[in-house]
Design an enzyme around this catalytic site. Structure first.
Site, PDB file in Angstrom:
ATOM      1  CG  PHE A   1      -1.871  -1.196   1.229  1.00 46.59           C
ATOM      2  CD1 PHE A   1      -3.009  -1.202   0.431  1.00 46.59           C
ATOM      3  CD2 PHE A   1      -1.597  -2.301   2.008  1.00 46.59           C
ATOM      4  CE1 PHE A   1      -3.862  -2.304   0.422  1.00 46.59           C
ATOM      5  CE2 PHE A   1      -2.449  -3.409   2.012  1.00 46.59           C
ATOM      6  CZ  PHE A   1      -3.581  -3.412   1.215  1.00 46.59           C
TER       7      PHE A   1
ATOM      8  CD  GLU B   1       5.572   5.514  -7.898  1.00 49.61           C
ATOM      9  OE1 GLU B   1       5.724   6.561  -8.535  1.00 49.61           O
ATOM     10  OE2 GLU B   1       5.286   4.432  -8.426  1.00 49.61           O
TER      11      GLU B   1
ATOM     12  CE  LYS C   1      -2.309  -1.845  -4.287  1.00 53.58           C
ATOM     13  NZ  LYS C   1      -1.760  -0.695  -3.592  1.00 53.58           N
TER      14      LYS C   1
ATOM     15  CB  CYS D   1      -1.132   2.425  -8.372  1.00 54.24           C
ATOM     16  SG  CYS D   1       0.480   1.711  -8.024  1.00 54.24           S
TER      17      CYS D   1
HETATM   18  P1  NAD Z   1       8.422  -1.194 -11.676  1.00 55.83           P
HETATM   19  O1  NAD Z   1       8.150  -1.273 -13.128  1.00 55.83           O
HETATM   20  O2  NAD Z   1       9.048   0.023 -11.087  1.00 55.83           O
HETATM   21  O3  NAD Z   1       9.344  -2.439 -11.258  1.00 55.83           O
HETATM   22  C1  NAD Z   1       9.187  -3.728 -11.727  1.00 55.83           C
HETATM   23  C2  NAD Z   1      10.566  -4.339 -11.900  1.00 55.83           C
HETATM   24  O4  NAD Z   1      10.431  -5.728 -12.209  1.00 55.83           O
HETATM   25  C3  NAD Z   1      11.367  -3.727 -13.045  1.00 55.83           C
HETATM   26  O5  NAD Z   1      12.593  -3.236 -12.545  1.00 55.83           O
HETATM   27  C4  NAD Z   1      11.574  -4.883 -14.026  1.00 55.83           C
HETATM   28  O6  NAD Z   1      12.809  -4.834 -14.686  1.00 55.83           O
HETATM   29  C5  NAD Z   1      11.486  -6.068 -13.087  1.00 55.83           C
HETATM   30  N1  NAD Z   1      11.195  -7.344 -13.763  1.00 55.83           N
HETATM   31  C6  NAD Z   1      10.272  -7.596 -14.716  1.00 55.83           C
HETATM   32  N2  NAD Z   1      10.349  -8.893 -15.110  1.00 55.83           N
HETATM   33  C7  NAD Z   1      11.324  -9.466 -14.366  1.00 55.83           C
HETATM   34  C8  NAD Z   1      11.849 -10.780 -14.303  1.00 55.83           C
HETATM   35  N3  NAD Z   1      11.398 -11.750 -15.098  1.00 55.83           N
HETATM   36  N4  NAD Z   1      12.842 -11.022 -13.445  1.00 55.83           N
HETATM   37  C9  NAD Z   1      13.309 -10.040 -12.639  1.00 55.83           C
HETATM   38  N5  NAD Z   1      12.834  -8.773 -12.646  1.00 55.83           N
HETATM   39  C10 NAD Z   1      11.851  -8.478 -13.500  1.00 55.83           C
HETATM   40  O7  NAD Z   1       7.037  -1.503 -10.975  1.00 55.83           O
HETATM   41  P2  NAD Z   1       6.548  -1.041  -9.505  1.00 55.83           P
HETATM   42  O8  NAD Z   1       6.002   0.332  -9.562  1.00 55.83           O
HETATM   43  O9  NAD Z   1       7.581  -1.387  -8.505  1.00 55.83           O
HETATM   44  O10 NAD Z   1       5.288  -2.019  -9.324  1.00 55.83           O
HETATM   45  C11 NAD Z   1       5.447  -3.404  -9.098  1.00 55.83           C
HETATM   46  C12 NAD Z   1       4.113  -3.960  -8.650  1.00 55.83           C
HETATM   47  O11 NAD Z   1       3.725  -3.382  -7.401  1.00 55.83           O
HETATM   48  C13 NAD Z   1       2.956  -3.675  -9.606  1.00 55.83           C
HETATM   49  O12 NAD Z   1       2.071  -4.755  -9.589  1.00 55.83           O
HETATM   50  C14 NAD Z   1       2.289  -2.460  -8.982  1.00 55.83           C
HETATM   51  O13 NAD Z   1       0.930  -2.369  -9.316  1.00 55.83           O
HETATM   52  C15 NAD Z   1       2.452  -2.748  -7.512  1.00 55.83           C
HETATM   53  N6  NAD Z   1       2.425  -1.567  -6.659  1.00 55.83           N
HETATM   54  C16 NAD Z   1       3.068  -0.434  -7.048  1.00 55.83           C
HETATM   55  C17 NAD Z   1       3.057   0.680  -6.225  1.00 55.83           C
HETATM   56  C18 NAD Z   1       3.739   1.944  -6.649  1.00 55.83           C
HETATM   57  O14 NAD Z   1       3.486   2.980  -6.011  1.00 55.83           O
HETATM   58  N7  NAD Z   1       4.589   1.932  -7.662  1.00 55.83           N
HETATM   59  C19 NAD Z   1       2.401   0.624  -4.986  1.00 55.83           C
HETATM   60  C20 NAD Z   1       1.779  -0.556  -4.600  1.00 55.83           C
HETATM   61  C21 NAD Z   1       1.798  -1.651  -5.450  1.00 55.83           C
END
Ligand code: NAD
Length: 430
Positions: free
Chosen positions: A152, A155, A204, A260
């Site tokens: 939760f 950023e 979520k 998100c």
């Molecule tokens: P992001 O794109 O910043 O990071 C994802 C990472 O995963 C990337 O660095 C990518 O290179 C890596 N990746 C992809 N395939 C891979 C593999 N096969 N092996 C290893 N690494 C791999 O995404 P994020 O913002 O961190 O979001 C990730 C998840 O968390 C999403 O489902 C998002 O909805 C959720 N989420 C995000 C936030 C937010 O504020 N950003 C908050 C809560 C939940």
């Protein structure tokens, strides 16, 4: 506890750094080699307040390391988080191919009992698929548990949010996994809600959709305020004082963006459809949000008349303050719409200047907020960075060709702006 995090993006890196900070031994994994190389050199692939320091302290203390190898992470850890992206597909459903890939690779490397945790935001029933994938590609007889542990954090305040959450949700199917997850989060002081996996997945999507609904609701009310001559800030204050409603997420503006809310609302609508429920309420939430961007461009047109060849200065590009994240930022649609009508756009954002480059062409990127309003026919505010609230507005007025401000985030008071000599337009106020 030994922990691996697959996916070192906004969520994975913050989760990894914070779990290391509270004493666990963490390996952050990513298949983007350039990202891992940067992290090994002590450089940050993203901007998030406090993260750089946290990572460097924990690397020094040997509690945090980085690799591109899922195998190394799985071998060394008891708990493996999946924190890869789940971006939207064309039809609005979540693209789960990254989650599937990682689940398969984890399966192929499982040699003893592990807890595999869905940290990524995923639609209900993904846990079932992760289990099936681990069974399908794993070695026979090797036991595992799948857990849903949605994140939760926001950023811009991600480190603080992770270490001081309102709640920790753990969707489990076994006592063993519940015990391990509780032990993992023991150093963090927050209520832990234990549920089944499906309920945790829905918590979520439902939470983000509810927050998006609150934003669209207040934005719809802002339209009525604007048309009737009421003041949305006062209306929101009056609503927010009701403890059943609360003041947060009642700031009218140009709508939500980011990686998100748009995608999670989309995915929730889509999974609801698939399960046989037409979530019309959320479809309207999406419509209002899109409409808000269009209305804002109209507002600019209504005040400037002809946009062609007008110099428009823009403050703020990231989808919200204190982040460099440009994903689904309202600035993208709005600036492109202005350019389409022939406006010349100069921009400044305290956080997203680098990441914004790939989204725009023919935009002048400025070094500071003053430069962005030099000779401008209008100043447009798209993100409510503190720096803009504290701006020297007397100087801004001197720099502009025409002292016109169209504020999409209501960061100033209309009376004060008018006293300074600005023609000031905002959202839901006259
Ligand atoms: P992001 O794109 O910043 O990071 C994802 C990472 O995963 C990337 O660095 C990518 O290179 C890596 N990746 C992809 N395939 C891979 C593999 N096969 N092996 C290893 N690494 C791999 O995404 P994020 O913002 O961190 O979001 C990730 C998840 O968390 C999403 O489902 C998002 O909805 C959720 N989420 C995000 C936030 C937010 O504020 N950003 C908050 C809560 C939940």
């Amino acid at each position: 506890m030994k922990v691996a995090i697959v996916g070192s993006g906004y969520v994975g890196l913050v989760t990894g750094a914070c779990l290391a900070e509270v004493g666990h031994i963490v390996i952050c994994i990513d298949n983007n080699k350039a990202k891992i190389d940067m992290l090994k050199r002590g450089e940050m692939p993203i901007y998030e307040p406090g993260l750089k320091e946290l990572i460097s302290q924990n690397v020094k203390a040997k509690r945090l390391s980085f690799t591109t190898s899922i195998k190394d992470g799985v071998d060394a850890s008891k708990v493996i988080f999946i924190a890869v992206g789940t971006p939207p597909r064309e039809d609005g459903s979540a693209d789960l191919s990254y989650v599937e890939n990682v689940s398969r690779e984890i399966a192929e490397n499982l040699t003893s009992y592990k807890v595999v945790v869905e940290k990524s935001t995923v639609p209900v029933e993904t846990g079932e698929w992760v289990k099936r994938t681990l069974n399908r590609y794993g070695k026979r007889g090797v036991k595992f548990d799948v857990v849903s542990n949605p994140e939760f954090l926001r950023e811009g305040s991600a480190v603080k949010d992770f270490l001081n959450p309102d709640r920790i949700v753990i969707g489990v199917e076994s006592k063993e996994a519940e015990k391990i997850m509780k032990e993992l989060y023991n150093p963090i002081n927050a209520p832990i809600l234990v549920t089944d996996i499906k309920s945790a997945e829905i918590i979520k999507h439902a939470s983000n959709s509810f927050l998006a609904t609150k934003i669209s609701f207040i934005n719809a009310v802002a339209e009525i305020c604007e048309k009737s001559g009421a003041d949305i800030k006062k209306v929101a204050e009056g609503m927010g004082l009701d403890q059943r409603i609360g003041p947060r997420f009642l700031n009218a503006g140009i709508g939500y963006g980011g990686s998100c809310f748009p995608k999670d609302v989309d995915a929730f609508v889509h999974i609801a459809d698939k399960l046989g429920y037409d979530f019309k309420l959320l479809k309207e939430v999406q419509n209002i949000n899109q409409h808000k961007r269009e209305m804002f461009v109209k507002k600019i047109r209504d005040t400037l008349w002809i946009l062609k060849d007008k110099n428009i200065g823009v403050w703020g590009l990231s989808f919200k303050p204190n982040t460099d994240d440009m994903r689904e930022a309202p600035s993208i649609d709005i600036i492109k719409a202005l350019q389409k009508e022939g406006a010349k756009v100069k921009v400044y954002c305290p956080g997203a200047m680098d990441k914004a480059q790939e989204h725009f062409s023919n935009v002048e990127f400025c070094n500071d907020y003053h430069e962005a309003c030099k000779n401008a026919d209008a100043l447009v505010i798209l993100t409510e960075w503190q720096q803009f609230r504290n701006a020297d507005m007397k100087k801004v007025k001197e720099l502009m060709r025409n002292p016109l401000i169209i504020d999409g985030r209501n960061i100033f008071e209309p009376e004060e702006m008018s006293e300074l000599g600005f023609d000031y337009h905002s959202i839901g106020r006259r």
